[in-house]
Each structure stands twice: as C-alpha cells, then as structure tokens.
Scaffold this active site. Structure first.
Site, mmCIF file in Angstrom:
data_model
loop_
_atom_site.group_PDB
_atom_site.id
_atom_site.type_symbol
_atom_site.label_atom_id
_atom_site.label_comp_id
_atom_site.label_asym_id
_atom_site.label_seq_id
_atom_site.Cartn_x
_atom_site.Cartn_y
_atom_site.Cartn_z
ATOM 1 N N ILE A 90 -0.960 -0.384 0.005
ATOM 2 C CA ILE A 90 -1.178 -1.246 -1.163
ATOM 3 C C ILE A 90 0.150 -1.784 -1.671
ATOM 4 O O ILE A 90 1.110 -1.032 -1.847
ATOM 5 C CB ILE A 90 -1.869 -0.463 -2.302
ATOM 6 N N CYS A 91 0.201 -3.082 -1.897
ATOM 7 C CA CYS A 91 1.390 -3.706 -2.477
ATOM 8 C C CYS A 91 1.051 -4.200 -3.878
ATOM 9 O O CYS A 91 0.290 -5.147 -4.054
ATOM 10 C CB CYS A 91 1.867 -4.884 -1.614
ATOM 11 N N VAL A 92 1.598 -3.525 -4.876
ATOM 12 C CA VAL A 92 1.407 -3.935 -6.263
ATOM 13 C C VAL A 92 2.676 -3.567 -7.015
ATOM 14 O O VAL A 92 3.285 -2.523 -6.768
ATOM 15 C CB VAL A 92 0.156 -3.254 -6.875
#
Length: 221
Positions: A90-92
């Site tokens: 996940i990229c956040v």
C-alpha cells in the site's frame, strides 16, 4: 513475540482493545494474540465505489521502532487500485512522509479505507490502474469492480458493525469524516491548480511605438 518497547507495547494493547470494543464503521480488527505487531483487519468496500459489496483483508506490520517509524501496509485480498501494487503493498502518505508517531492504528485503518473512496493516481504503484483512472474512468471502474466480485466476495461469514446517526456521532469513525473532508479539499485544490496551469495565455496588445519628430525633436505617437 513483540520486539516493541514496554511503553509502546502498553500503548498499542490499549489502542487495540479500544478498537475491538468500538471498531470504526466498516472495519473489523483481527489481533494476533501471539504477536501484536502483526495486525490484520477486514475492510468493507465503501458504497458507490467499484469496491462496493467487497470485503478486503489487510495487514499492518509494525517494526521494533514503532511508533517512531510507520507500519508497513499490505492488502492480502487481491485488488485493482492505483495505490496498491501487484504484491499488495500500500502506498499512502500516512505510512510514509506524513507519518506522525501520535497517529494510532484506528487512523491508519480509516486512511486505508478512505483510499478506496479517493484513490491517488499521482503516487500510483499500479501504473495500469493509475492511467485508467485518469484517462478512462469507466474502464477503471469496470476492471476494479470485476476484481472485487472475483476476489473480495463476502460469503456471509463477516458481519460489520452498523451505526445509526447517534452512534456515528459517538463513534471513533468521526476520524473518517475528517479524512474524507481533507481528501475532498485536496482534490479541489488539485483541480484548481490544473485549471490554472491550463489557462490560455492572453497576448498583450502591442505597445504604441513612439516616433521622433525631426523638426521639433519631440517624440510623438
């Protein structure tokens, strides 16, 4: 076994116990009793998104340095999303440059849920999904919905808490309202910036050239 400090372990246990008693709407926490740094949760696909009716399992892995360093997040359920890689990473920003040691597990989980409502193609790990989202939203939506129907079906074994309006006012999911409002504001700012950068350039009218009067030596228009 947890490699966290005693202080971090106590704070995390307290945070997890509270979330199990009063989970945010659309989220169910699954705590590993043998290792509290291995946190899993089920997230209900938000309504009016391609992920609606889906149930997604995610995992947060905490390092020994938590909460000084952010957890790593992964989707264990396959999903077609700009900010989720093929391997589920996940990229956040919350788990990267915007990390703050004061943020709790609730904030992280709700941020990931909000990512299903407001994907960010500017930081895409899945380039195909990011490109479709920007250029052909209908195609993106169909593909994401298809993946949801195949891999994220809820077969009735998972029941999410349901809140009425009064419960929502008391619920920790108020954090979600704040995050959604922030996402809306950020998107509006981005749209405004895009409009400003695409404004047509207005050409200025040519200035009158002053000519010199040969006889008087004065300048005249």
């Amino acid at each position: 076994m947890s490699g966290l400090s005693m202080q971090a372990t106590k704070a995390l246990l307290k945070d997890l116990a509270r979330l199990q008693r009063t989970p945010p709407e659309g989220i169910i926490l699954n705590v590993n009793g043998d290792d509290i740094t291995d946190i899993q949760a089920w997230i209900q696909g938000p309504a009016s998104t391609p992920y609606q009716d889906g149930v997604f399992k995610i995992k947060l892995s905490l390092s020994e340095d938590f909460p000084n360093s952010p957890p790593k997040g992964h989707f264990l359920t396959k999903i077609f999303h700009p900010n989720v890689s093929e391997s589920g990473e996940i990229c956040v920003n919350t788990l990267k440059k915007d990390w703050n040691r004061q943020l709790g597990i609730e904030h992280i989980l709700i941020t990931i849920k909000c990512l299903l409502i407001y994907p960010n193609p500017e930081s895409a790990l899945n380039e195909e999904a990011g490109k479709l989202l920007l250029e052909q939203y209908d195609a993106y939506s169909r593909h994401a919905a298809l993946m949801t129907s195949i891999h994220a079906q809820n077969k009735g074994s998972i029941e999410f808490p349901v809140y009425n309006n009064e419960d929502r006012a008391k619920s920790p999911s108020n954090t979600e309202n704040t995050l959604v409002q922030n996402n809306v504001s950020e998107q509006q700012q981005q749209q405004q910036q895009q409009k400003e950068t695409t404004k047509p350039v207005t050409k200025e009218a040519p200035k009158a050239v002053k000519k010199k009067d040969k006889k008087s030596g004065l300048r005249r228009l």
